[in-house]
Design an enzyme around this catalytic site. Sequence first.
Site, PDB file in Angstrom:
ATOM      1  N   GLY A   1      44.670  51.329  41.922  1.00  0.00           N
ATOM      2  CA  GLY A   1      44.389  50.965  40.536  1.00  0.00           C
ATOM      3  C   GLY A   1      43.247  51.833  40.059  1.00  0.00           C
ATOM      4  O   GLY A   1      42.115  51.707  40.531  1.00  0.00           O
TER       5      GLY A   1
ATOM      6  N   LYS B   1      33.989  32.942  33.007  1.00  0.00           N
ATOM      7  CA  LYS B   1      33.037  33.565  32.070  1.00  0.00           C
ATOM      8  C   LYS B   1      33.749  34.277  30.920  1.00  0.00           C
ATOM      9  O   LYS B   1      33.171  34.400  29.830  1.00  0.00           O
ATOM     10  CB  LYS B   1      32.099  34.522  32.801  1.00  0.00           C
ATOM     11  CG  LYS B   1      32.776  35.695  33.499  1.00  0.00           C
ATOM     12  CD  LYS B   1      32.967  36.916  32.639  1.00  0.00           C
ATOM     13  CE  LYS B   1      33.838  37.909  33.375  1.00  0.00           C
ATOM     14  NZ  LYS B   1      34.055  39.173  32.749  1.00  0.00           N
TER      15      LYS B   1
ATOM     16  N   ARG C   1      35.988  44.211  25.264  1.00  0.00           N
ATOM     17  CA  ARG C   1      37.142  43.636  24.571  1.00  0.00           C
ATOM     18  C   ARG C   1      36.923  42.177  24.173  1.00  0.00           C
ATOM     19  O   ARG C   1      37.314  41.751  23.091  1.00  0.00           O
ATOM     20  CB  ARG C   1      38.364  43.743  25.486  1.00  0.00           C
ATOM     21  CG  ARG C   1      38.706  45.170  25.865  1.00  0.00           C
ATOM     22  CD  ARG C   1      39.580  45.252  27.085  1.00  0.00           C
ATOM     23  NE  ARG C   1      38.863  44.841  28.284  1.00  0.00           N
ATOM     24  CZ  ARG C   1      39.347  44.902  29.517  1.00  0.00           C
ATOM     25  NH1 ARG C   1      40.565  45.355  29.714  1.00  0.00           N
ATOM     26  NH2 ARG C   1      38.635  44.524  30.554  1.00  0.00           N
TER      27      ARG C   1
END
Length: 362
Positions: free
Chosen positions: A25, A212, A280
């Site tokens: 990844g 969170k 984001r």
Amino acid sequence: MKKEFLKFIKNYIKENKMSVITIIGAGMMGSALSFPASDNSHDIRIVGTPLDKDIIEQAKLTNYHITLKRYLPDGIKFYSDNEMEEAIKGSDLIIGGVSSFGVDWFLKEVLSKIPNSIPVLSVTKGMIDLGDGNMLTYPEYYRKYTNPYKSLNAIGGACTSYELADKDNTHVCFCGDDINVLRILKRMLETDYYHISISQDVRGVESAVALKNIYALAVTLAVGISEKKEGKGVIHYNSQAALFGQSVREMMKLIKILGGNEENIVFGAGDLYVTIFGGRTRKIGVLLGKGFNIDEALDTLKGVTLESVVIAGRAATAVKELIGKNKIDRKDFPLLLHVDDIITNKAMVDIPWDDFEIEREL
């Protein structure tokens, strides 16, 4: 201790050797871990997912990571997803660097190809809702569908990828079932700027850092409210602090409900702190606070990965299931339920300030 790791542990302790670390990844966080790995003189391989083709192609040419916007350490070998098995061969550690939207791909296409003797360390934060009021952390989800002898570990804590790449002091927690494996993983990656605690409380650590994302969206609603009232750049800290405090209160209750140790709030609260300042999750929180409904906000951020929306829906579903069974009290989660109302029912932001108030006698 599982037999599969005895040789791994004995060899590492005996030789304290340079290891081969393969990061699967090529996203920002997985790639940022190449910095402490490189500073510990390990050989590093980075494998892209099917969505990382542009990142891998550019990195092969120039060593530049186009989303992290940093040059990666020298000497890294880059592989496309169809070269993954080649990259895994000879590895001493696999780091899973996918986002939460790549969890099923990682489970189906990667974990089965990793020998049981190679530990896995995942950076992915999130949880799966089981539909009965319970949730699984991603390491637990992987465990459910993989060989029981596979070493599955994870990283939790406050860490932004670009600041790790810039070697700002960072404190995280590695969690997993085997403390001896965790001790070695710590030795492999700890530096004078990357500080690592270790814990066998996988559920506590991973639920803290997953939750969170919900509450970072909640706190940044206050930023949008301020901008709507007084213009961009005007920020009120009292309202953010109040939402931050309520967030920590609800997160602690959720960690306990999920079976984790409440002291792991230190990793969740720290992660919450860094997340509200950018990225984001902040973007969608600000838009919602400014008066956009959820559809308008999502349309404005089209193409942006919004893990906060996903985890908020999953956590709220679990909480509402437990409320329906009279196992928990609705009044303990006013902020989570308001965020869910915004996302699920397209409600406009109307912070339930009065519901945050408590009265406690000694």
